[in-house]
Scaffold this motif. Structure first.
Motif, mmCIF file in Angstrom:
data_model
loop_
_atom_site.group_PDB
_atom_site.id
_atom_site.type_symbol
_atom_site.label_atom_id
_atom_site.label_comp_id
_atom_site.label_asym_id
_atom_site.label_seq_id
_atom_site.Cartn_x
_atom_site.Cartn_y
_atom_site.Cartn_z
ATOM 1 N N THR A 143 0.707 0.185 -4.621
ATOM 2 C CA THR A 143 0.678 -1.027 -3.809
ATOM 3 C C THR A 143 1.483 -2.118 -4.492
ATOM 4 N N VAL A 144 2.286 -2.828 -3.710
ATOM 5 C CA VAL A 144 3.122 -3.901 -4.246
ATOM 6 C C VAL A 144 2.853 -5.188 -3.487
ATOM 7 N N ALA A 161 10.104 -0.786 -0.114
ATOM 8 C CA ALA A 161 8.828 -0.284 -0.605
ATOM 9 C C ALA A 161 8.147 0.611 0.429
ATOM 10 N N LYS A 162 8.175 0.211 1.686
ATOM 11 C CA LYS A 162 7.601 1.063 2.738
ATOM 12 C C LYS A 162 8.368 2.366 2.860
ATOM 13 N N ALA A 166 5.214 3.239 -0.435
ATOM 14 C CA ALA A 166 4.265 2.312 -1.042
ATOM 15 C C ALA A 166 3.526 1.517 0.033
ATOM 16 N N ARG A 167 2.378 0.967 -0.340
ATOM 17 C CA ARG A 167 1.662 0.028 0.515
ATOM 18 C C ARG A 167 2.126 -1.369 0.146
ATOM 19 N N VAL A 168 2.364 -2.222 1.148
ATOM 20 C CA VAL A 168 2.982 -3.526 0.901
ATOM 21 C C VAL A 168 2.086 -4.655 1.376
ATOM 22 N N ILE A 169 1.848 -5.598 0.465
ATOM 23 C CA ILE A 169 1.223 -6.878 0.791
ATOM 24 C C ILE A 169 2.298 -7.940 0.608
ATOM 25 N N ALA A 170 2.466 -8.805 1.589
ATOM 26 C CA ALA A 170 3.512 -9.825 1.520
ATOM 27 C C ALA A 170 2.919 -11.203 1.738
ATOM 28 N N THR A 171 3.515 -12.209 1.101
ATOM 29 C CA THR A 171 3.153 -13.596 1.371
ATOM 30 C C THR A 171 4.284 -14.281 2.112
ATOM 31 N N ALA A 172 3.935 -15.295 2.892
ATOM 32 C CA ALA A 172 4.922 -16.115 3.599
ATOM 33 C C ALA A 172 4.249 -17.430 3.942
ATOM 34 N N GLY A 173 5.057 -18.417 4.379
ATOM 35 C CA GLY A 173 4.550 -19.768 4.524
ATOM 36 C C GLY A 173 4.261 -20.239 5.922
ATOM 37 N N SER A 174 4.254 -19.354 6.908
ATOM 38 C CA SER A 174 3.939 -19.751 8.276
ATOM 39 C C SER A 174 3.489 -18.529 9.056
ATOM 40 N N ALA A 175 2.881 -18.784 10.207
ATOM 41 C CA ALA A 175 2.463 -17.677 11.061
ATOM 42 C C ALA A 175 3.663 -16.871 11.536
ATOM 43 N N ARG A 182 5.296 -8.580 8.724
ATOM 44 C CA ARG A 182 4.669 -7.393 9.316
ATOM 45 C C ARG A 182 5.690 -6.568 10.086
ATOM 46 N N ALA A 183 6.595 -7.240 10.788
ATOM 47 C CA ALA A 183 7.628 -6.520 11.543
ATOM 48 C C ALA A 183 8.545 -5.746 10.614
ATOM 49 N N PHE A 184 8.753 -6.241 9.397
ATOM 50 C CA PHE A 184 9.564 -5.516 8.422
ATOM 51 C C PHE A 184 8.802 -4.352 7.799
ATOM 52 N N GLY A 185 7.482 -4.317 8.013
ATOM 53 C CA GLY A 185 6.709 -3.178 7.530
ATOM 54 C C GLY A 185 5.533 -3.511 6.639
ATOM 55 N N ALA A 186 5.279 -4.789 6.356
ATOM 56 C CA ALA A 186 4.163 -5.143 5.488
ATOM 57 C C ALA A 186 2.847 -4.698 6.110
ATOM 58 N N ASP A 187 1.998 -4.081 5.287
ATOM 59 C CA ASP A 187 0.676 -3.662 5.757
ATOM 60 C C ASP A 187 -0.258 -4.855 5.870
ATOM 61 N N VAL A 188 -0.099 -5.824 4.975
ATOM 62 C CA VAL A 188 -0.901 -7.048 4.976
ATOM 63 C C VAL A 188 0.050 -8.211 4.759
#
Length: 330
Positions: A143-144, A161-162, A166-175, A182-188
């Motif tokens: 997981t990354v 990573a996907k 790998a399992r991907v958690i991503a941060t971002a600054g807006s909805a 998520r559209a790029f493949g982030a699981d969370v």
């Protein structure tokens, strides 16, 4: 003569100007590329502001990646010919109609990408692969955590990573940006403005933490990044605030964790060659298969490099901002 974007003093985006320059001639180990498009990176913004020391010997002007067609080949270059469609990792000078690149930092343009999309590939691909692949050793099943998961580097990191499992958690600054991640493949996807990303990461991993973190924020995130690591995890810092900060060594030791901080531009030529070779071998097939796609938010002519910088600095973009050099030749 040919044209390139230059600035005579640090300042706001308006200091960038498209000016006539002498046509570059390749050294024995270089090729000359007739540029179709050039990618813009945060390092270019820092250089323009006077906050990014240019490595000795780097070409004049901003621009760390491009795509185009080879139109001259140095005497000692093997494997490349005039007319080859390529993209390249550069040490500078990419905002131009023509640019020189060491032959070992040139890649064939992926068939699945346009020139504009390919122009935004080399810097992010080499950054992500060298840090998450070569340094952190991210593999399938791990997981990354990717900070800035909708940006130029982050969007590529999520996809790569996907693609390797790998399992991907991503941060971002807006909805909107968490949706993009998520559209790029982030699981969370975590909106760091609404949630503590460290607490959310631990919830998403049932308290285990992540095996690797790709961080573009730097000092303000250090403590929470360490909290987010699993046993034997690895934090790679590639940008952000670099001032003095405190590192709790016990937190690091108790996790058997490690921290790396890297810059790509100033690496020796041999290291860059090894990274590019790894990208050609391990990453470009994923691009050609469609597992990784180009992510371009906006395209500007070379003469409007200042507007392109202003847009990237606004923090509203998803994916890359790219300069189109062909518009200047119409």
């Amino acid at each position: 003569m040919t044209s390139a974007v230059r600035f005579t003093h640090p300042g706001p985006p308006e200091v960038l100007r498209l000016v006539p320059v002498a046509r570059p001639e390749p050294a024995a180990h270089e090729v000359r590329i007739r540029v179709h498009a050039a990618g813009i990176n945060n390092a270019d913004l820092l250089e323009r502001r006077g906050h990014y020391p240019v490595p000795p010997g780097a070409p004049e002007g901003p621009g760390l990646e491009c795509a185009g067609v080879i139109d001259a080949v140095g005497a000692d270059v093997d494997g490349w010919s005039i007319g080859d469609e390529v993209c390249a990792l550069l040490a500078g000078g990419g905002y131009a109609e023509e640019v020189l690149a060491p032959a070992t930092q040139v890649m064939r343009k992926p068939r699945s990408l346009t020139m504009v999309e390919a122009a935004g590939l080399p810097e992010v691909a080499c950054t992500v692969y060298s840090n998450l692949g070569m340094i952190a050793g991210l593999t399938a099943g791990q997981t990354v955590l990717v900070h800035g998961g909708a940006g130029g580097i982050g969007s590529f990191a999520v996809q790569w990573a996907k693609a390797i499992g790998a399992r991907v958690i991503a941060t971002a600054g807006s909805a909107a940006k968490t949706a993009a991640a998520r559209a790029f493949g982030a699981d969370v996807a975590i909106n760091y403005r609404d949630e503590d990303f460290a607490a959310a990461t631990l919830v998403a991993t049932d308290g285990r933490g992540v095996d690797a973190i790709l961080d573009i924020v730097g000092a303000p995130y250090l403590e929470r990044n360490i909290e987010s690591l699993a046993l034997d995890g690895h934090l790679v810092i590639i940008g952000g605030t670099t001032g003095p900060t405190t590192l709790d060594l016990w937190e690091l030791m108790s996790r058997r964790a490690s921290v790396s901080a890297t810059l790509l531009r100033a690496r020796p030529a041999a290291q860059k060659a090894a990274i590019v070779a790894g990208v050609i071998r391990d990453v470009l097939p994923l691009v050609d298969s469609g597992a990784i796609r180009g992510a371009v938010d906006a395209v500007f002519p070379l003469a409007e490099a200042g507007r392109a910088h202003a847009l990237l600095e606004s923090g509203t973009t998803v994916g890359k901002v790219v300069l189109d050099a062909t518009a200047e030749r119409l």
